[in-house]
Design a protein around this motif. Structure first.
Motif, PDB file in Angstrom:
ATOM      1  N   PRO A  54       0.811  -1.222   0.000  1.00  0.00           N
ATOM      2  CA  PRO A  54       0.000   0.000   0.000  1.00  0.00           C
ATOM      3  C   PRO A  54       0.840   1.266   0.000  1.00  0.00           C
ATOM      4  O   PRO A  54       1.977   1.280   0.458  1.00  0.00           O
ATOM      5  N   ILE A  55       0.256   2.342  -0.540  1.00  0.00           N
ATOM      6  CA  ILE A  55       0.880   3.661  -0.471  1.00  0.00           C
ATOM      7  C   ILE A  55       0.704   4.200   0.947  1.00  0.00           C
ATOM      8  O   ILE A  55      -0.379   4.157   1.500  1.00  0.00           O
ATOM      9  N   ARG A  56       1.774   4.706   1.507  1.00  0.00           N
ATOM     10  CA  ARG A  56       1.688   5.304   2.830  1.00  0.00           C
ATOM     11  C   ARG A  56       1.730   6.823   2.674  1.00  0.00           C
ATOM     12  O   ARG A  56       2.503   7.347   1.888  1.00  0.00           O
ATOM     13  N   GLY A  57       0.900   7.498   3.418  1.00  0.00           N
ATOM     14  CA  GLY A  57       0.901   8.949   3.317  1.00  0.00           C
ATOM     15  C   GLY A  57      -0.084   9.571   4.290  1.00  0.00           C
ATOM     16  O   GLY A  57      -1.084   8.960   4.637  1.00  0.00           O
ATOM     17  N   ARG A  69      -2.291  13.268   5.635  1.00  0.00           N
ATOM     18  CA  ARG A  69      -3.159  14.246   5.004  1.00  0.00           C
ATOM     19  C   ARG A  69      -2.343  15.283   4.235  1.00  0.00           C
ATOM     20  O   ARG A  69      -2.842  15.934   3.326  1.00  0.00           O
ATOM     21  N   ARG A  70      -1.078  15.449   4.589  1.00  0.00           N
ATOM     22  CA  ARG A  70      -0.225  16.412   3.891  1.00  0.00           C
ATOM     23  C   ARG A  70       0.314  15.861   2.570  1.00  0.00           C
ATOM     24  O   ARG A  70       0.876  16.608   1.773  1.00  0.00           O
ATOM     25  N   SER A  71       0.181  14.564   2.368  1.00  0.00           N
ATOM     26  CA  SER A  71       0.643  13.959   1.119  1.00  0.00           C
ATOM     27  C   SER A  71      -0.468  14.027   0.080  1.00  0.00           C
ATOM     28  O   SER A  71      -1.645  13.863   0.408  1.00  0.00           O
ATOM     29  N   ASN A  72      -0.098  14.233  -1.159  1.00  0.00           N
ATOM     30  CA  ASN A  72      -1.073  14.290  -2.247  1.00  0.00           C
ATOM     31  C   ASN A  72      -0.421  13.791  -3.530  1.00  0.00           C
ATOM     32  O   ASN A  72       0.785  13.524  -3.545  1.00  0.00           O
TER      33      ASN A  72
END
Length: 796
Positions: free
Chosen positions: A551-554, A556-559
């Motif tokens: 899975p992609i980890r991120g 709320r600041r990641s977009n």
């Protein structure tokens, strides 16, 4: 007379309690939902469909299931709630008729090295009790068979409160099953010292080559350099034997440095604590690269990878120790447990047998209990979580499933359908987010969301039966009966990728030539060895770009802009056009709004109640300082650019004053994978599973390599999106790339130039090549399960 009286009696009035047969949702506005109002029948199977990003998960998981969980949590005392996650009330006007929700999602299980299939399902706990009762020789309690419990020994004086008090010498031992060498991990690490420092330099000269360790850093200067155990100005290669021992292996020691009390610790134990104790997948890319380069993991020589102590492995039942039992394929373990006849533990054997048979029933009989939980795919993890619910006595609860057929061969989907129907028939409400037509076909009720994705979705396009859906004219209805045709002509390979003698996991000395320059599909039932063949056996250095299911980890600041690297050329373009620093155009750096620190929202902590988030009044959710928004590129501010959909941004950066080739190339790749509707500044936490996977694919398309390996790229994709994926795969091959796809979807199989089918079964019944050839040859032969299902699919 009595008969006449009975005949004339009017039907009884339905009880008022029987009138609550619906889950009512009114005014749902989570994420992209646009004031959605629906009524879902209870004690029925409802399937939610729609293109990826249309709002299915927002409605089912973020609204219905989230509110059910929140209301249940509120029934606990304030003290207990303090230890539970605080859940905010979803954006919805009315939610009525909810029941207890049990969520069975595709979130990967924890990648802790001590977490296994057995520990995650309590099968190990029952086995430990069984061996503590029947194992010979008897060595102790169930803890003596647990690889998470170390052996503890203590001795000292105790005072016996009897008559005249007298101190006595006593020794205490608690026997645990943990292997002392690997501490229950099954592997030991060997650290390459040349990757940690340059021994020709001194510490003061910056000898360390560890990420984040600089010669002028606080830790290096104040602890290593000033500890007194070694000379910071001497090259490391000139250290004395004692200095090298203190430098590398010294146990934590309190030291006083410049008036401060600090703890000095050798380099090796410090590296083990700061790097090796963490989940590798959770590390930043440069840290993960360093660990891969500096650390070699090998099977523990003392326990041979079983994680268990010698004492735990010495106790046996019918010639089998607990390590052997956990290493067995679960379908074989069922037979061994069934053969144990011991009246004193019959209830335990019955419960253990029921759990193990559930594995087989759900299609996971090929696993073993010692399989690390972090290595399970999303579909395997979801089915493992289902096991504890199959024999549950609960009724009138709501089960929520997220694509339960993910990772399943068409042969296994019918078995999953039977399980969903069984849960419904026990009087439960079953809500399923799904794209597969085989699952949609068994639904009692269908809710189709759309019509598009992102801002173009979020409305209910259809509610009703499957038959009415077919005639409804929605995207799902139009594509429900789609069937891909076999290719008239297949491409000719330009070379081969040779795999010889592959024995990874269950592969049985496999020799195969994977054709290059074409679209090659690797298929077979779940557990047949597909991933072992592709990810575990392709020789390194073959120029392979692998896009797996991790899975992609991120936050709320990641977009999408930050994840793909798109923001970097955009920031530079803004900086160049306005003659200022690029850092001003990052909401995570100098340009951030001071009131919300660039988050766009302000969180208010209400103690035991859920935190409340509100749009920042200072920046109005745009995340940047007002002064930064005065800088323009092509007449747009940075906030306006980040609010653009991919298609608009692609046009914006493709020509005119804002022309930025580096940004345009990334945006083209995002559009190619079907994410043209996505806002480039949208937080990653709001993306669906299918959107995240395609975002990952778009990022890897920039990698240099001639061979692309895709692991089930249709996961999370709507029927209509599969067509677009096939077009993308064709473009990659036509551009001179070789594409290898691990896939169960019949449309991808039919579109392939070459198919390699593994089987015939799963686990030790698989691991062999049962077919190699074109899709047409596979359909004509019908010699494998895949061939039979593909032939039925084409003929339908």
């Amino acid at each position: 007379m009595s008969m006449d009286a009975t005949t004339d009696t009017p039907p009884a009035t339905p009880h008022v309690a029987d009138s609550h047969g619906l889950i009512r949702v009114h005014g749902a506005r989570e994420n992209n939902l646009k004031d959605v109002s629906i009524e879902i029948p209870k004690r029925r199977l409802t399937v939610f469909t729609g293109v990826s990003g249309s709002g299915k998960s927002s409605l089912v998981f973020n609204t219905i299931a989230a509110e059910s969980q929140r209301m249940i949590n509120e029934t606990y005392s304030a003290f207990v709630q303090g230890f539970m996650p605080t859940l905010a009330r979803p954006e919805v006007d009315v939610l009525d008729g909810l029941t207890t929700a049990i969520i069975v999602d595709q979130q990967r299980m924890g990648a802790d090295p001590r977490s296994t299939v057995g520990t995650a399902t309590d099968a190990n706990a029952m086995l430990r009790i069984l061996f503590s009762r029947l194992g010979q020789p008897h060595i102790g309690s169930p803890n003596a068979f647990s690889f998470n419990v170390p052996t503890v020994r203590a001795s000292g004086a105790i005072t016996v409160e009897r008559g005249n008090k007298k101190a006595e010498r006593a020794t205490y031992t608690r026997l645990g099953g943990m292997c002392p060498r690997c501490e229950g991990r099954g592997t030991v690490s060997d650290i390459d010292l040349t990757q940690l420092y340059d021994d020709s330099k001194s510490i003061a000269e910056g000898a360390f080559t560890i990420p984040g360790w600089k010669s002028d850093s606080w830790w290096t200067v104040r602890t290593y350099a000033a500890s007194g155990f070694l000379d910071p100005n001497k090259p490391i290669r000139d250290f004395t034997k004692q200095e090298m021992q203190d430098f590398l292996y010294r146990e934590p020691t309190k030291v006083k440095v410049e008036g401060s009390n600090l703890t000095y610790e050798g380099l090796i134990p410090r590296i083990q604590k700061s790097f090796l104790s963490k989940d590798r997948e959770g590390m930043q890319p440069h840290i993960r690269e360093f660990v891969d380069r500096a650390v070699t993991f090998m099977t523990c020589p003392e326990c041979e990878g079983t994680r268990l102590s010698e004492a735990a492995r010495s106790s046996r039942i019918a010639g089998i120790n607990i390590a052997d039992a956990c290493a067995m394929q679960i379908s074989d373990l069922v037979g061994w447990v069934r053969g144990l006849e011991e009246p004193s533990v019959r209830p335990l054997l019955t419960a253990l047998l029921r759990t193990l048979e559930s594995f087989v029933e759900i299609g996971l009989g090929y696993l073993s209990l010692d399989r690390p939980a972090g290595t399970l795919s999303g579909g395997e993890a979801q089915r493992t979580k289902m096991i504890r619910h199959l024999g549950s006595s609960l009724t009138d609860v709501t089960y929520v499933f997220d694509e339960p057929t993910a990772g399943l061969h068409p042969h296994d989907i019918q078995r999953m359908n039977d399980l969903l129907l069984r849960l419904r028939d026990k009087g439960n409400t079953v809500l399923v987010v799904e794209h597969k037509p085989e699952v949609i076909a068994i639904a009692d009720h269908v809710v189709d969301l759309g019509p598009g994705a992102g801002a173009a979705g979020g409305t209910v396009c259809f509610e009703g039966t499957v038959e009415k859906l077919r005639a409804a004219g929605t995207i799902t209805g139009r594509h429900l009966d789609d069937r891909a045709a076999l290719k008239q002509a297949v491409r000719k390979p330009t070379g081969t990728l040779e795999i010889r003698g592959a024995t990874t996991h269950n592969l049985q000395d496999v020799d195969v030539d994977i054709p290059l320059g074409v679209l090659a599909v690797i298929t077979g039932v779940a557990g047949s060895g597909k991933s072992s063949l592709v990810h575990g056996s392709i020789p390194k250095g073959a120029g392979v770009v692998s896009v797996d299911q991790s899975p992609i980890r991120g936050s709320r600041r990641s977009n999408p802009a930050t994840y793909t690297g798109l923001l970097e050329p955009i920031r530079k373009a803004f900086a160049k056009a306005n003659g200022v620093k690029p850092a001003l155009f990052s909401a995570n750096s100098e340009g951030a709004c001071p009131a919300c620190n660039g988050a766009g929202v302000v969180y208010t902590d209400l103690g035991i109640m859920a935190s409340v988030s509100s749009t920042c009044e200072e920046c109005e959710g745009r995340r940047f300082q007002a002064a930064v928004l005065d800088y323009k590129l092509g007449g747009r501010s940075i906030a306006e650019v980040l609010a653009m959909p991919v298609t608009e941004a692609e046009e914006f950066f493709g020509a005119g004053e804002a022309r930025t080739p580096a940004a345009h190339a990334i945006l083209e790749r995002l559009a190619d994978v079907g994410l043209g509707y996505l806002t480039i500044g949208q937080p990653l936490t709001t993306l669906s599973g299918g959107e995240r996977q395609r975002l990952k694919l778009a990022t890897h398309m920039a990698d240099k390599g001639g061979v692309y390996v895709l692991d089930e790229p249709t996961n999370g994709l709507h029927l209509a999106d599969v067509e677009q994926l096939l077009g993308l795969l064709d473009r990659l091959v036509d551009a001179g790339k070789s594409v290898i796809v691990i896939e169960h979807h019949q449309a991808v199989m039919a579109h392939a130039d070459w198919i390699i089918d593994l089987g015939p079964g799963a686990g030790h019944d698989g691991g062999r090549i049962v077919f190699e050839g074109t899709p047409a040859d596979l359909v004509n032969a019908r010699s494998t399960l895949t061939g039979q299902h593909l032939a039925d699919y084409i003929a339908t």
